[in-house]
Scaffold this motif. Structure first.
Motif, mmCIF file in Angstrom:
data_model
loop_
_atom_site.group_PDB
_atom_site.id
_atom_site.type_symbol
_atom_site.label_atom_id
_atom_site.label_comp_id
_atom_site.label_asym_id
_atom_site.label_seq_id
_atom_site.Cartn_x
_atom_site.Cartn_y
_atom_site.Cartn_z
ATOM 1 N N ILE A 29 0.849 -1.193 0.000
ATOM 2 C CA ILE A 29 0.000 0.000 0.000
ATOM 3 C C ILE A 29 0.882 1.239 0.000
ATOM 4 O O ILE A 29 1.683 1.446 0.918
ATOM 5 N N TRP A 48 -2.098 1.351 -4.369
ATOM 6 C CA TRP A 48 -1.424 0.125 -3.985
ATOM 7 C C TRP A 48 -0.823 -0.554 -5.214
ATOM 8 O O TRP A 48 -1.104 -0.175 -6.361
ATOM 9 N N ILE A 59 -9.395 -6.504 -4.543
ATOM 10 C CA ILE A 59 -8.798 -6.320 -3.221
ATOM 11 C C ILE A 59 -9.817 -5.609 -2.343
ATOM 12 O O ILE A 59 -10.442 -4.631 -2.770
ATOM 13 N N PHE A 61 -10.640 -3.479 1.134
ATOM 14 C CA PHE A 61 -9.957 -2.576 2.063
ATOM 15 C C PHE A 61 -10.855 -2.263 3.255
ATOM 16 O O PHE A 61 -12.068 -2.062 3.107
ATOM 17 N N SER A 75 -14.513 -3.020 -1.950
ATOM 18 C CA SER A 75 -13.766 -3.992 -2.743
ATOM 19 C C SER A 75 -13.552 -3.395 -4.132
ATOM 20 O O SER A 75 -14.511 -2.992 -4.788
ATOM 21 N N ASN A 78 -8.244 -4.813 -8.990
ATOM 22 C CA ASN A 78 -6.817 -4.691 -8.701
ATOM 23 C C ASN A 78 -6.090 -3.894 -9.792
ATOM 24 O O ASN A 78 -5.242 -4.426 -10.519
ATOM 25 N N ALA A 101 -5.620 -4.301 3.741
ATOM 26 C CA ALA A 101 -5.980 -4.790 2.409
ATOM 27 C C ALA A 101 -5.894 -6.304 2.401
ATOM 28 O O ALA A 101 -4.930 -6.877 2.902
#
Length: 299
Positions: A29, A48, A59, A61, A75, A78, A101
């Motif tokens: 991150i 990130w 991902i 968080f 969510s 990515n 994360a």
């Protein structure tokens, strides 16, 4: 010759270690970091980068404080960047916030990518002002209530001291009758369903919980006899262990409370209960309207 063999062996082990490390999915991150300061109501940005996680994956968080989930940030695909995220208006100012994360639906469930940022700060002037006003209001209302309650008590004692003594005598519980154990059938407006009943030799037991099935960002709390023993914990495949003390005089209710539904509802948790001699494994389910529970007693 032996020295050469040793050097070659050490080199091969080093190459193997580096290769294995490169095969493990990781999340880094970039923002927030230890220098970040988030101001509410400003919208925040997450940045990130990942290793060995495809861009088609997502991902999830979380914003946490003292290991407790304060807000699920969302969510996201990515792609390494997400902005325009709104923080809850009731989050207070502080410097002990972190972002967590977690890789969703990992290919290798035993190597889940997870990252926790260093501590950073959040400033919420509006929330701080509301808290100050509430504290002042509480101070101003406590004293008059005490005076009124004392005056009423003195008046009652003067009017009917004998009646008060009689009432107190009549209100004493009848010790000759045994009280039946109460079973909790609801909590916070949610129905509680009991799936199992266990008996252990010791009042000191160890509980382990982990995500059952797919890891999809479930957040849960665990309650024992209505008291929260695990607060807003985000489930992974790794077992979270905690100790509890049972009340030996009654059946103890242990139930699962869901704070969200993740991506694959309902929240499903694997639970292991052990007293060191005996161990029981169960699966509990919970959604936003109901909770599954077990009853635990001590021999």
């Amino acid at each position: 010759m032996r020295q050469i063999h040793f050097i070659v062996l050490a080199a091969l082990l080093l190459i193997s270690t580096i290769s294995n490390a490169q095969d493990i999915a990781t999340i880094n991150i970039d923002s927030p970091n230890e220098n970040s300061v988030w101001n509410i109501p400003d919208k925040i940005t997450l940045q990130w980068n990942t290793v060995k996680i495809d861009t088609s994956k997502s991902i999830r968080f979380f914003l946490v404080r003292n290991e407790m989930v304060v807000q699920e940030l969302g969510s996201f695909k990515n792609d390494g960047f997400e902005d325009g995220i709104e923080l809850a208006k009731n989050i207070g100012s502080g410097d002990r916030y972190q972002v967590v994360a977690i890789e969703l639906f990992p290919d290798d469930k035993f190597n889940i990518a997870k990252k926790v940022t260093p501590f950073f700060s959040i400033i919420n002037a509006a929330s701080d002002e509301r808290k100050k006003k509430q504290q002042l209001a509480n101070v101003n209302t406590v004293a008059p209530k005490k005076k009124r309650s004392r005056a009423k008590k003195k008046a009652k004692e003067k009017i009917a001291p004998k009646q008060t003594a009689i009432a107190q005598a009549e209100s004493k519980p009848d010790t000759t009758t045994e009280s039946k154990p109460e079973v909790r059938d609801s909590f916070d407006g949610r129905k509680i369903s009991y799936t199992k009943e266990f008996e252990f030799n010791s009042e000191d037991v160890v509980i382990k919980i982990w995500d059952h099935g797919r890891q999809d960002g479930d957040i849960v709390s665990i309650y024992l006899n209505g008291v929260q023993v695990i607060k807003k914990y985000y489930l992974t495949y790794w077992k979270k262990e905690f100790k509890i003390k049972l009340d030996p005089k009654k059946s103890n209710d242990l139930f699962l409370y869901a704070h969200n539904l993740g991506d694959s509802p309902p929240n499903t948790v694997s639970v292991e209960i052990s007293d060191g001699e005996k161990s029981e494994n169960i699966v509990l389910n919970s959604d936003l309207k109901s909770c599954e529970a077990v009853l635990i007693s001590v021999k």
